[in-house]
Design a protein around this motif. Structure first.
Motif: not given
Length: 128
Positions: A29-45, A2-5
């Motif tokens: 930045v990837h998002r889950n089905k609810s539209g909430i940011r879901d940072y992948t490893e690539e996003d974190c990189n 999550t964005i918090t994490e």
């Protein structure tokens, strides 16, 4: 993640992460089905890379140019390399300037420490 994490992991505010995403520093930045940011490893990189470069003082405009070039593909590798060579040159100059400032500060501190010792000696003599 999550964005918090992600915010906690990289010690960056959530607002900064949103801003970086909005201006294109962190691409898609990837998002889950609810539209909430879901940072992948690539996003974190990307977050880790941008944070490192910003901490070193690289301007957002330069990083935006890099991301744009990166997204255009391998034919931009020479341009990306040149961009980093120029930023390295500027960073080395800043480090040199900072070293000179540090030396000047050390000199000033030593001067003040010497003045305190001299003042204490004068006080001690007047007490005797």
């Amino acid at each position: 993640m999550t964005i918090t994490e992600a915010s906690q992991k990289f010690d960056i505010s959530q607002d900064t992460l949103r801003y970086y995403e909005r201006i294109g520093l962190i691409p898609h930045v990837h998002r889950n089905k609810s539209g909430i940011r879901d940072y992948t490893e690539e996003d974190c990189n990307w977050v880790e890379f941008i944070k490192c470069m910003r901490d070193a003082g690289l301007p957002i405009e330069v990083l935006l140019e890099y991301v744009e070039l990166f997204q255009q593909g391998d034919e931009t590798i020479p341009a990306r390399k040149e961009l980093f060579i120029e930023q390295r040159r500027q960073l080395l100059k800043k480090m040199e300037d900072m070293q000179k400032t540090l030396e000047r500060l050390n000199y000033k501190i030593a001067s003040y420490e010497g003045a305190v010792v001299d003042a204490e000696k004068t006080l001690k003599r007047s007490e005797d």
